[in-house]
Scaffold this motif. Structure first.
Motif, PDB file in Angstrom:
ATOM      1  N   MET A   1       0.818  -1.174  -0.129  1.00  0.00           N
ATOM      2  CA  MET A   1       0.008  -0.077   0.050  1.00  0.00           C
ATOM      3  C   MET A   1       0.934   1.262   0.091  1.00  0.00           C
ATOM      4  O   MET A   1       1.979   1.242   0.594  1.00  0.00           O
ATOM      5  N   THR A   2       0.189   2.293  -0.400  1.00  0.00           N
ATOM      6  CA  THR A   2       0.911   3.661  -0.576  1.00  0.00           C
ATOM      7  C   THR A   2       0.875   4.236   0.807  1.00  0.00           C
ATOM      8  O   THR A   2       0.286   3.855   1.917  1.00  0.00           O
TER       9      THR A   2
ATOM     10  N   MET B   1      -5.247   7.973   3.736  1.00  0.00           N
ATOM     11  CA  MET B   1      -5.681   6.553   2.843  1.00  0.00           C
ATOM     12  C   MET B   1      -4.526   5.559   3.241  1.00  0.00           C
ATOM     13  O   MET B   1      -3.437   6.133   3.842  1.00  0.00           O
ATOM     14  N   GLY B   2      -4.642   4.554   2.353  1.00  0.00           N
ATOM     15  CA  GLY B   2      -3.581   3.819   2.501  1.00  0.00           C
ATOM     16  C   GLY B   2      -3.192   2.926   3.764  1.00  0.00           C
ATOM     17  O   GLY B   2      -4.097   3.104   4.835  1.00  0.00           O
ATOM     18  N   LEU B   3      -2.056   2.695   3.879  1.00  0.00           N
ATOM     19  CA  LEU B   3      -1.577   2.047   5.204  1.00  0.00           C
ATOM     20  C   LEU B   3      -1.762   2.851   6.444  1.00  0.00           C
ATOM     21  O   LEU B   3      -2.311   2.302   7.513  1.00  0.00           O
ATOM     22  N   PRO B   4      -1.566   4.111   6.286  1.00  0.00           N
ATOM     23  CA  PRO B   4      -1.622   5.040   7.632  1.00  0.00           C
ATOM     24  C   PRO B   4      -3.162   4.801   8.203  1.00  0.00           C
ATOM     25  O   PRO B   4      -3.343   4.603   9.270  1.00  0.00           O
TER      26      PRO B   4
ATOM     27  N   ILE C   1      -8.567  -0.910   1.414  1.00  0.00           N
ATOM     28  CA  ILE C   1      -8.145  -2.071   0.527  1.00  0.00           C
ATOM     29  C   ILE C   1      -8.658  -1.880  -0.846  1.00  0.00           C
ATOM     30  O   ILE C   1      -7.844  -2.418  -1.856  1.00  0.00           O
ATOM     31  N   GLU C   2     -10.022  -1.758  -0.960  1.00  0.00           N
ATOM     32  CA  GLU C   2     -10.536  -1.809  -2.183  1.00  0.00           C
ATOM     33  C   GLU C   2      -9.970  -0.517  -3.262  1.00  0.00           C
ATOM     34  O   GLU C   2      -9.573  -0.602  -4.336  1.00  0.00           O
ATOM     35  N   ASN C   3      -9.866   0.463  -2.560  1.00  0.00           N
ATOM     36  CA  ASN C   3      -9.267   1.691  -3.305  1.00  0.00           C
ATOM     37  C   ASN C   3      -7.891   1.704  -3.599  1.00  0.00           C
ATOM     38  O   ASN C   3      -7.607   2.080  -4.618  1.00  0.00           O
ATOM     39  N   GLN C   4      -7.049   0.976  -3.051  1.00  0.00           N
ATOM     40  CA  GLN C   4      -5.766   0.310  -3.519  1.00  0.00           C
ATOM     41  C   GLN C   4      -5.707  -0.577  -4.592  1.00  0.00           C
ATOM     42  O   GLN C   4      -4.603  -1.121  -4.995  1.00  0.00           O
ATOM     43  N   GLY C   5      -6.668  -1.060  -5.109  1.00  0.00           N
ATOM     44  CA  GLY C   5      -6.796  -2.200  -5.992  1.00  0.00           C
ATOM     45  C   GLY C   5      -6.430  -3.591  -5.368  1.00  0.00           C
ATOM     46  O   GLY C   5      -5.850  -4.376  -6.071  1.00  0.00           O
ATOM     47  N   LEU C   6      -6.348  -3.835  -4.019  1.00  0.00           N
ATOM     48  CA  LEU C   6      -6.125  -5.098  -3.512  1.00  0.00           C
ATOM     49  C   LEU C   6      -7.269  -5.867  -3.368  1.00  0.00           C
ATOM     50  O   LEU C   6      -8.489  -5.382  -3.265  1.00  0.00           O
TER      51      LEU C   6
END
Lengths: 379, 80
Positions: A70-71, A87-90, A284-289
Motif C-alpha cells: 500500500m501507499t 488513505m492507504g496503510l496509515p 483495501i478496495e481503493n488500493q486495488g487489492l
C-alpha cells in the motif's frame, strides 16, 4: 418447492439459499430441488473452517501481506487545498489501532430530497460549516475609552450565510456569555458585564470573541459538496455526527463519520463494528487489492467483543488475554511480569503463544485434541 | 426525534432483539457455554437503550452479511 426447501433452510445461511433458489428457477421439480440442496449442504459443510484452524493468524497474514503494497500517502482532494484524506496503510493502522484522534476526521453527509438533487446545495453546505465571528467581521477594533469592542460586519459574507445583523445579534446574545451586545448604527458593540475595564481584559475578551461560533456545527471546519452517483453529498472535514444527524435536511439513515468511536457513541457497538469493516475495506478496495472480507469481519468482531471498540494494541485487545506469557510476548514484557507477580496471577497455558514459549504442543489444529483413556478395571 | 430512534434506523445498525429467558437458556445450552463467554454489549449502548434490557440479558443481533446474507450474532448486556 417451498416444502422441499424447508428442511435445508435451517442448515444453510439465508444468502446461500436465496441464491440457489434463483439459480434453479421456478420450474425445478421437488426431487431435483432436494438433490441439489442435499449436495449444497454437503459442500457447505466441507467448506466450513475446521475446528482448531488458527483463523486469527490467517487473517493477520491476509491483511498484512497486501499492507506491504500500500501507499504511504494521503490523498488530496482536487481543487481544495485544505482537504485531504488519510488513505492507504496509515488509515488501516489508525482504524485497527483504535486511535481516538484521527489524522483526518471526516463525514459523508447524505441529504434528504429535494436537497440531494442539488437544491440550495451551497447554502446547505455553508450552514453546516462552523463559522466564527472572525469569519464575518470586516474589522474588529477596541474602543479603550469605553472598554468596548466594536465589530464591523462584512455584509456580503453575512448574506452569503443567509443571516441578518439582527439574527447575528440574537445568536451572539446566546453564545457570548458575560457580554452585552448592542447594534449601534453599523457596528456591533460588545461590553463586558462585570465591569472589567482594564486594557488587558478587554484585549483578552476580543480574542475570545473572535472564536465565538455564530453558525454551523462545531467541529466541522471544511465542507465540500460533491456529486456521488445521482445525488449530492456533502463531504466535511471535522466530525460531529450527533449534531449532524439531528439536522432536518440530513438523511439520518445513511450519514456516516469516519470516526469509529463517534459511531460507537452515537449508534452503538454493532454500528461501530460495521464501520471498522467498511473503513478498512474501503482502503483495501481503493488500493486495488483483494482481501476476503471474512478476515476483516473477524478482526472487527475481536475489536468489538468487549462491548467497546478496542484497538489491536497492548492497551486494547491484548490486555484481555488470559495468559501472562502471551501478554508479555507482545509488548512491554516487564510491565506484565511485575503486574502478574504483584497479583499472583496463574498462567494456565491454554493458548498458543505461551505454549510456543515453553516448547509444548500448541492447542491448534490436531493439537487441540487430547486422548482420554477409559479404564475398565473390572476385567 | 430521539437519539435512540435515529440510531435504530441507521444503515450501520442491524436489528437488535432481546431474547426471552427460555430462549437464552436454549442458546447457552446449544453452545454449552456460560453467559460470560458471549461477546458483550454495554447497557447504555445506543441500540439497546429502548429494549429496556437488564444486565445479563442476551441480545440477538441479525446482521446483514455480504457472505451469508443474514448472520445471527449474540451479545450479553454488560456494564464494564
Amino acid at each position: 418447492m417451498a416444502d422441499a426447501l424447508k428442511e435445508y433452510e435451517a442448515l444453510l445461511p439465508s444468502g446461500l439459499v436465496s441464491r440457489m433458489v434463483e439459480e434453479l428457477g421456478d420450474k425445478a421439480s421437488d426431487s431435483k430441488v432436494k438433490s441439489v440442496f442435499k449436495r449444497l449442504v454437503d459442500e457447505y459443510e466441507r467448506m466450513k473452517v475446521h475446528a482448531g484452524e488458527s483463523v486469527g493468524i490467517v487473517a493477520a497474514e491476509s491483511i498484512g501481506e497486501p499492507g506491504t503494497q500500500m501507499t504511504l500517502n494521503t490523498f488530496h482532494f482536487a481543487g481544495v487545498a485544505e482537504m485531504n484524506i488519510t488513505m492507504g496503510l496509515p488509515r488501516i493502522i489508525e482504524v485497527l489501532d483504535g486511535r481516538k484522534t484521527l489524522a483526518t476526521p471526516m463525514m459523508d453527509i447524505y441529504l434528504k430530497r429535494p436537497y440531494s438533487q442539488g437544491q440550495d446545495i451551497k447554502k446547505i453546505a455553508l450552514s453546516v460549516k462552523e463559522t466564527r465571528l472572525k469569519d464575518v467581521a470586516a474589522e474588529i477594533s477596541l474602543n479603550l475609552a469605553d472598554a468596548r469592542i466594536d465589530v464591523a460586519v462584512d455584509d456580503a459574507r453575512l448574506s452569503e450565510l443567509g443571516m441578518t445583523k439582527q439574527g447575528l445579534v440574537s445568536v451572539l446574545k446566546k453564545e457570548a456569555k458575560g457580554l452585552s451586545v448592542e447594534l449601534r448604527k453599523e457596528l456591533l458593540c460588545f461590553k463586558a458585564k462585570n465591569k472589567e475595564e482594564n486594557v488587558n481584559e478587554v484585549f483578552k475578551l476580543k480574542e475570545k470573541l473572535k472564536e465565538v461560533v455564530i453558525k454551523g456545527i462545531k467541529g466541522v471546519y471544511q465542507v465540500l459538496p460533491v456529486k456521488r452517483g445521482s445525488e449530492f453529498v456533502i463531504i466535511t472535514a471535522g466530525t460531529n455526527l450527533k449534531k449532524v444527524l439531528s439536522l432536518p435536511f440530513v438523511d439520518d439513515t445513511r450519514t456516516v463519520s469516519n470516526d469509529i468511536f463517534e459511531i460507537e457513541a452515537v449508534l452503538g457497538i454493532e454500528a461501530a463494528r460495521q464501520a471498522v469493516i467498511n473503513e478498512v475495506f474501503k482502503v483495501i478496495e481503493n488500493q486495488g487489492l483483494n482481501v476476503d472480507i471474512r478476515h476483516l469481519m473477524l478482526v472487527a468482531d475481536t475489536m468489538s467483543a468487549a462491548g467497546r471498540i478496542q484497538g489491536i494494541t497492548r492497551y486494547g485487545v491484548v490486555k484481555n488475554k488470559a495468559s501472562v506469557l502471551a501478554k508479555a510476548s507482545f509488548e512491554t514484557p516487564i510491565k506484565y511480569f511485575i503486574e502478574a507477580s504483584l497479583y499472583g496471577e496463574v498462567d494456565k497455558l491454554t493458548s498458543v503463544v505461551e505454549n510456543v514459549m515453553l516448547n509444548q504442543p500448541v492447542p491448534v489444529g490436531t493439537g487441540m485434541l487430547k486422548l482420554v483413556a477409559k479404564h475398565d478395571e473390572g476385567k | 426525534m430521539s437519539k435512540a430512534a435515529d440510531s435504530v434506523r441507521h444503515v450501520l445498525v442491524p436489528k437488535h432483539v432481546k431474547l426471552s429467558d427460555s430462549e437464552k437458556e436454549a442458546l447457552l445450552k446449544r453452545y454449552s457455554i456460560a453467559v460470560e463467554a458471549l461477546p458483550k454489549i454495554m447497557k447504555d449502548d445506543a441500540a439497546v437503550v429502548d429494549l429496556s434490557a437488564k444486565l445479563g440479558d442476551v441480545i440477538k443481533i441479525v446482521r446483514h452479511s455480504p457472505t451469508a446474507g443474514e448472520a445471527v450474532f449474540y451479545r450479553v448486556v454488560s456494564n464494564a
